[in-house]
Design a protein around this motif. Structure first.
Motif, mmCIF file in Angstrom:
data_model
loop_
_atom_site.group_PDB
_atom_site.id
_atom_site.type_symbol
_atom_site.label_atom_id
_atom_site.label_comp_id
_atom_site.label_asym_id
_atom_site.label_seq_id
_atom_site.Cartn_x
_atom_site.Cartn_y
_atom_site.Cartn_z
ATOM 1 N N VAL A 1 0.820 -1.218 0.000
ATOM 2 C CA VAL A 1 0.000 0.000 0.000
ATOM 3 C C VAL A 1 0.850 1.263 0.000
ATOM 4 O O VAL A 1 0.327 2.369 -0.160
ATOM 5 N N TYR A 2 2.159 1.103 0.181
ATOM 6 C CA TYR A 2 3.031 2.278 0.198
ATOM 7 C C TYR A 2 4.432 1.859 -0.204
ATOM 8 O O TYR A 2 4.920 0.791 0.191
ATOM 9 N N GLN A 3 5.088 2.702 -0.998
ATOM 10 C CA GLN A 3 6.461 2.444 -1.383
ATOM 11 C C GLN A 3 7.186 3.771 -1.585
ATOM 12 O O GLN A 3 6.640 4.702 -2.173
ATOM 13 N N ASN B 1 -7.842 -6.817 2.917
ATOM 14 C CA ASN B 1 -9.102 -6.131 3.228
ATOM 15 C C ASN B 1 -8.894 -4.851 4.047
ATOM 16 O O ASN B 1 -9.848 -4.277 4.563
ATOM 17 N N GLN B 2 -7.622 -4.391 4.169
ATOM 18 C CA GLN B 2 -7.337 -3.178 4.923
ATOM 19 C C GLN B 2 -6.647 -2.166 4.016
ATOM 20 O O GLN B 2 -6.292 -2.460 2.885
ATOM 21 N N THR C 1 -6.397 2.593 7.458
ATOM 22 C CA THR C 1 -7.262 1.888 8.416
ATOM 23 C C THR C 1 -6.693 0.563 8.893
ATOM 24 O O THR C 1 -7.424 -0.231 9.483
ATOM 25 N N TRP C 2 -5.427 0.303 8.659
ATOM 26 C CA TRP C 2 -4.861 -1.006 8.981
ATOM 27 C C TRP C 2 -4.918 -1.316 10.477
ATOM 28 O O TRP C 2 -4.797 -0.416 11.317
ATOM 29 N N GLY D 1 -4.851 -1.371 17.816
ATOM 30 C CA GLY D 1 -6.263 -1.589 18.112
ATOM 31 C C GLY D 1 -6.706 -0.795 19.329
ATOM 32 O O GLY D 1 -6.014 0.127 19.772
ATOM 33 N N GLU D 2 -7.843 -1.163 19.876
ATOM 34 C CA GLU D 2 -8.391 -0.455 21.024
ATOM 35 C C GLU D 2 -7.499 -0.641 22.244
ATOM 36 O O GLU D 2 -6.809 -1.647 22.393
#
Length: 200
Positions: free
Chosen positions: A43-45, A60-61, A65-66, A157-158
């Motif tokens: 997703v990034y380079q 799916n991320q 939002t990962w 995460g939370e």
């Protein structure tokens, strides 16, 4: 401490290394080889002059939002660094930004004659704007002849949620096997053949 227990497992010899994925043939050089990442996508380079970065997340991320991410960072031309010192610097940065920080003293070992450190850390209740409420990171640093290499496997995460590698033994083994299986080879050196692999 769960992180301490997980690191003890990380420092043991790997008994089952995942199969590797053949990439295009590369010219003789130092190469970083990773085990395959199932259902991950880049997703990034950033191919900068001094630093090259590739980030991957589950299919799916997204980059924004990962909840799980793998980052491969090559510090081009950086030599003579102690992976242990680099890891401790990263830990100090996290500790400064965290309301609650958990880690274990970093150790240094040698893999194929390369100085290497494997470490894990968790930041709970991040205090800075860029720090998430709950982050967990497992990483490997290798000092090669040409470059310094850092591979990170991260989760966020939370605040009240325990990271998968700390709450589930199978997940912990999977994360540990991935990080331990990252290796550096150099086809220019005797005894350092570079086989099939996911190369960076």
């Amino acid at each position: 401490m769960r992180i301490a227990a997980l690191l003890l497992f990380l420092l043991l010899p790997a008994t089952l290394l995942p199969a590797v994925l053949r990439a295009q043939e590369a010219p003789p050089a130092e190469q970083l080889i990773l085990p395959p990442l199932q259902n991950f996508k880049p997703v990034y380079q950033d191919n900068g002059k001094d630093k090259r970065v590739v980030e991957l997340v589950p299919s799916n991320q997204t980059l924004e939002t990962w909840s799980e991410r793998v980052a491969i960072i090559v510090y081009v031309g950086v030599t003579g660094k102690s992976p242990k010192t680099v890891a401790e610097t990263l830990q100090a940065e996290w500790r400064k930004d965290c309301g609650k920080f958990d880690s274990h003293p970093v150790e240094q070992q040698f893999e194929k004659s390369y100085p290497t450190s494997i470490f894990a850390m968790q930041c709970i209740d991040g205090k800075s704007a860029g720090r998430q409420p709950n982050e967990f990171l497992m990483a490997k640093i290798i000092q090669g002849i040409d470059n310094l290499y850092l591979v990170q496997h991260a989760w966020r995460g939370e605040k009240d949620k325990l990271p998968p590698p700390l709450r589930d033994e199978k997940a912990g083994e999977e994360w540990a096997n991935f990080v331990r299986s990252v290796e550096l080879c150099d086809s220019r050196l005797r005894g350092q053949p570079c086989g099939a692999g996911l190369r960076r």
